[in-house]
Design a protein around this motif. Structure first.
Motif, PDB file in Angstrom:
ATOM      1  N   THR A 194     -25.879  21.050  -0.523  1.00 44.93           N
ATOM      2  CA  THR A 194     -26.636  22.148  -1.300  1.00 44.93           C
ATOM      3  C   THR A 194     -27.307  21.581  -2.503  1.00 44.93           C
ATOM      4  N   PHE A 195     -26.584  20.353  -3.249  1.00 42.74           N
ATOM      5  CA  PHE A 195     -27.086  20.010  -4.454  1.00 42.74           C
ATOM      6  C   PHE A 195     -27.959  18.691  -4.241  1.00 42.74           C
ATOM      7  N   GLY A 196     -28.134  18.281  -3.032  1.00 37.92           N
ATOM      8  CA  GLY A 196     -28.935  17.111  -2.452  1.00 37.92           C
ATOM      9  C   GLY A 196     -28.275  15.844  -2.929  1.00 37.92           C
ATOM     10  N   LEU A 197     -26.760  15.977  -2.680  1.00 33.97           N
ATOM     11  CA  LEU A 197     -26.052  14.806  -3.039  1.00 33.97           C
ATOM     12  C   LEU A 197     -24.986  14.483  -1.878  1.00 33.97           C
ATOM     13  N   PRO A 198     -24.637  13.071  -1.730  1.00 34.46           N
ATOM     14  CA  PRO A 198     -23.730  12.685  -0.566  1.00 34.46           C
ATOM     15  C   PRO A 198     -22.558  13.525  -0.921  1.00 34.46           C
ATOM     16  N   SER A 199     -21.906  13.586   0.384  1.00 34.74           N
ATOM     17  CA  SER A 199     -20.540  14.330   0.449  1.00 34.74           C
ATOM     18  C   SER A 199     -19.392  13.443  -0.406  1.00 34.74           C
ATOM     19  N   ILE A 200     -19.545  12.080  -0.243  1.00 39.38           N
ATOM     20  CA  ILE A 200     -18.660  11.283  -0.895  1.00 39.38           C
ATOM     21  C   ILE A 200     -18.858  10.629  -2.201  1.00 39.38           C
ATOM     22  N   GLN A 201     -18.197  10.747  -3.261  1.00 43.08           N
ATOM     23  CA  GLN A 201     -18.317  10.258  -4.572  1.00 43.08           C
ATOM     24  C   GLN A 201     -17.185   9.533  -4.954  1.00 43.08           C
ATOM     25  N   GLY A 202     -17.338   8.705  -5.819  1.00 51.56           N
ATOM     26  CA  GLY A 202     -16.084   7.857  -6.348  1.00 51.56           C
ATOM     27  C   GLY A 202     -16.433   6.378  -6.848  1.00 51.56           C
ATOM     28  N   SER A 203     -15.393   5.902  -7.356  1.00 52.75           N
ATOM     29  CA  SER A 203     -15.382   4.857  -8.081  1.00 52.75           C
ATOM     30  C   SER A 203     -14.085   3.814  -7.585  1.00 52.75           C
ATOM     31  N   VAL A 226       0.960  -1.182  -0.207  1.00 53.91           N
ATOM     32  CA  VAL A 226      -0.119  -0.023  -0.119  1.00 53.91           C
ATOM     33  C   VAL A 226       0.988   1.195  -0.038  1.00 53.91           C
ATOM     34  N   PRO A 227       1.125   1.804  -1.160  1.00 54.99           N
ATOM     35  CA  PRO A 227       1.783   3.213  -1.404  1.00 54.99           C
ATOM     36  C   PRO A 227       0.950   4.235  -0.430  1.00 54.99           C
ATOM     37  N   GLN A 228       1.779   5.240  -0.177  1.00 60.94           N
ATOM     38  CA  GLN A 228       1.101   6.386   0.607  1.00 60.94           C
ATOM     39  C   GLN A 228      -0.080   7.088  -0.420  1.00 60.94           C
ATOM     40  N   ARG A 229      -1.113   7.130   0.163  1.00 60.95           N
ATOM     41  CA  ARG A 229      -2.287   7.599  -0.747  1.00 60.95           C
ATOM     42  C   ARG A 229      -2.115   8.942  -1.191  1.00 60.95           C
ATOM     43  N   HIS A 230      -2.570   9.644  -2.401  1.00 59.53           N
ATOM     44  CA  HIS A 230      -2.539  10.963  -2.746  1.00 59.53           C
ATOM     45  C   HIS A 230      -3.628  11.609  -1.992  1.00 59.53           C
ATOM     46  N   HIS A 231      -3.432  12.552  -1.669  1.00 59.91           N
ATOM     47  CA  HIS A 231      -4.347  13.346  -0.712  1.00 59.91           C
ATOM     48  C   HIS A 231      -4.264  15.122  -1.453  1.00 59.91           C
ATOM     49  N   HIS A 232      -5.446  15.577  -2.098  1.00 57.95           N
ATOM     50  CA  HIS A 232      -5.379  16.857  -2.868  1.00 57.95           C
ATOM     51  C   HIS A 232      -6.538  17.646  -2.414  1.00 57.95           C
ATOM     52  N   ASP A 233      -6.225  18.668  -1.950  1.00 64.80           N
ATOM     53  CA  ASP A 233      -7.352  19.589  -1.561  1.00 64.80           C
ATOM     54  C   ASP A 233      -7.527  20.839  -2.924  1.00 64.80           C
ATOM     55  N   PHE A 234      -8.764  20.964  -3.184  1.00 69.02           N
ATOM     56  CA  PHE A 234      -8.976  22.063  -4.022  1.00 69.02           C
ATOM     57  C   PHE A 234     -10.332  22.973  -3.712  1.00 69.02           C
ATOM     58  N   PRO A 235     -10.243  23.949  -4.228  1.00 66.94           N
ATOM     59  CA  PRO A 235     -11.194  24.966  -3.877  1.00 66.94           C
ATOM     60  C   PRO A 235     -12.364  24.488  -4.520  1.00 66.94           C
ATOM     61  N   VAL A 291     -11.782   8.907  -5.367  1.00 63.44           N
ATOM     62  CA  VAL A 291     -13.046   9.532  -4.502  1.00 63.44           C
ATOM     63  C   VAL A 291     -12.422  10.957  -4.293  1.00 63.44           C
ATOM     64  N   THR A 292     -13.758  11.619  -4.328  1.00 63.57           N
ATOM     65  CA  THR A 292     -13.830  13.117  -4.082  1.00 63.57           C
ATOM     66  C   THR A 292     -14.822  13.163  -2.833  1.00 63.57           C
ATOM     67  N   VAL A 293     -14.297  13.967  -1.805  1.00 64.39           N
ATOM     68  CA  VAL A 293     -15.094  14.333  -0.677  1.00 64.39           C
ATOM     69  C   VAL A 293     -15.662  15.811  -0.959  1.00 64.39           C
ATOM     70  N   ASN A 294     -16.816  16.190  -0.937  1.00 65.14           N
ATOM     71  CA  ASN A 294     -17.367  17.460  -1.016  1.00 65.14           C
ATOM     72  C   ASN A 294     -18.394  17.842  -0.080  1.00 65.14           C
ATOM     73  N   SER A 352     -12.948  21.108  -1.591  1.00 61.78           N
ATOM     74  CA  SER A 352     -13.073  19.540  -1.915  1.00 61.78           C
ATOM     75  C   SER A 352     -11.894  18.721  -1.938  1.00 61.78           C
ATOM     76  N   THR A 353     -11.804  17.479  -1.780  1.00 62.46           N
ATOM     77  CA  THR A 353     -10.693  16.633  -1.389  1.00 62.46           C
ATOM     78  C   THR A 353     -10.797  15.544  -2.548  1.00 62.46           C
ATOM     79  N   LEU A 354      -9.573  15.492  -3.527  1.00 64.24           N
ATOM     80  CA  LEU A 354      -9.431  14.312  -4.296  1.00 64.24           C
ATOM     81  C   LEU A 354      -8.784  13.220  -3.570  1.00 64.24           C
ATOM     82  N   LEU A 355      -8.856  11.915  -3.332  1.00 58.29           N
ATOM     83  CA  LEU A 355      -8.165  11.003  -2.862  1.00 58.29           C
ATOM     84  C   LEU A 355      -8.020   9.761  -3.961  1.00 58.29           C
TER      85      LEU A 355
END
Length: 318
Positions: free
Chosen positions: A80-89, A36-45, A72-75, A53-56
């Motif tokens: 506000t959009f009626g969507l779950p905060s976590i999205q991904g595949s 398991v390499p260190q995961r990528h963790h990127h925040d963006f406005p 995965v994105t965590v938003n 938001s965060t891209l993992l």
């Protein structure tokens, strides 16, 4: 070329046996076969919501067998959009040929493996006769955490608190047919000093669990607060408990619950008792007596994703 199969959230929801999944996680945390390499963790406005938001990106592989990466994105502003905060595949691969075997819906997979990891920790850290639980938070994880904890301990009563009373009542209704009683409460203070297990899964930037409220014999399960500026428990809670992590690699720096006390000198790395590798490998026994207050901090690990993906792929193939 053979097309990858699609494994939906509905399939994952309908084919989860938490005891089975917990056992799969126990086996992989007691194995050295998965890299398991260190995961990528990127925040963006996110100018639309005003919340970052965060891209993992979370890769893992078992050489010669399977591999995978979760995207995965965590938003936090998705309500506000009626969507779950976590999205991904989740992309599940053949580690020999590199071919894509399956695409899985990552939100349900993440919720199931996260809850299973908390329950795995609880099997070492909570009292064996724990019968009551407080669930703080009403997101996707809450129902899963309740079910997972109840699969390893004889839970009879569950109290649920959230900022949205309607969501709290919906959780009570969803679990109305379970063997344990589920009750919505108006404040955390109502039950926090009375229950055996406290599980918290929120995006809170300020502590919700205070050490002054904790009593002997409790187990605290911190699952949310995935950024260094987020907190679910205060410094006194950290000082008052025996602290365990899912993994040292992520747990020491990704969440404010551990990173802030370390930075402030409230906690030293040597104070942390063990992670899931140590618990499952039996280099640490976990809870030492019924008076100890234990705390488990989870930030997630790609090993859990790969184990869960393998579990659901095997179920789909039957």
């Amino acid at each position: 070329m053979r097309q990858p199969i699609q494994i939906s959230s509905e399939f994952i929801e309908e084919n989860t046996n938490f005891l089975e999944l917990i056992n799969e996680l126990r086996k992989v945390f007691n194995s050295n076969s998965i890299t398991v390499p260190q995961r990528h963790h990127h925040d963006f406005p996110n100018p639309k919501t005003g919340k970052d938001s965060t891209l993992l990106l979370m890769p893992a592989w078992n050489a010669g067998k399977e591999a995978g990466v979760k995207i995965v994105t965590v938003n936090p502003g998705n309500d506000t959009f009626g969507l779950p905060s976590i999205q991904g595949s989740y992309l599940y691969l053949d580690a020999i040929t590199g071919t894509l075997k399956a695409i899985m819906e990552a939100k349900s997979l993440t919720a199931k493996r996260t809850a299973a990891a908390s329950a795995l920790a609880s099997s070492y850290l909570s009292k064996k006769n724990a019968t009551s639980m407080l669930m703080i938070g009403t997101g996707t994880l809450s129902v899963n955490l309740i079910k997972a904890h109840a699969s390893v301990r004889p839970i009879e009563q569950v109290f649920v608190w959230g900022r949205n009373l309607k969501k709290t009542e919906e959780i009570s209704q969803t679990l109305s047919k379970e063997k344990y009683e589920v009750k919505a409460i108006a404040s955390i203070d109502e039950k926090i000093s009375e229950v055996d297990i406290i599980s918290c899964a929120t995006l809170s930037e300020n502590p919700l669990i205070f050490g002054e409220k904790l009593v002997s014999g409790q187990h605290v399960d911190l699952v949310g607060a995935y950024k260094p500026n987020m907190r679910e428990a205060d410094n006194e809670a950290i000082l008052k408990t025996s602290v365990f992590l899912d993994t040292y690699g992520g747990g020491l720096k990704e969440s404010g619950d551990i990173a802030v006390p370390l930075k402030e000198g409230i906690l030293k790395e040597s104070d942390i008792k063990a992670d899931l590798f140590g618990l499952c490998g039996e280099t640490h026994i976990g809870r030492t007596d019924d008076m100890e207050i234990t705390l488990f901090k989870s930030v997630g690990h790609a090993l859990e994703d790969l184990a869960a993906a393998t579990y659901y792929y095997s179920k789909f193939q039957k």
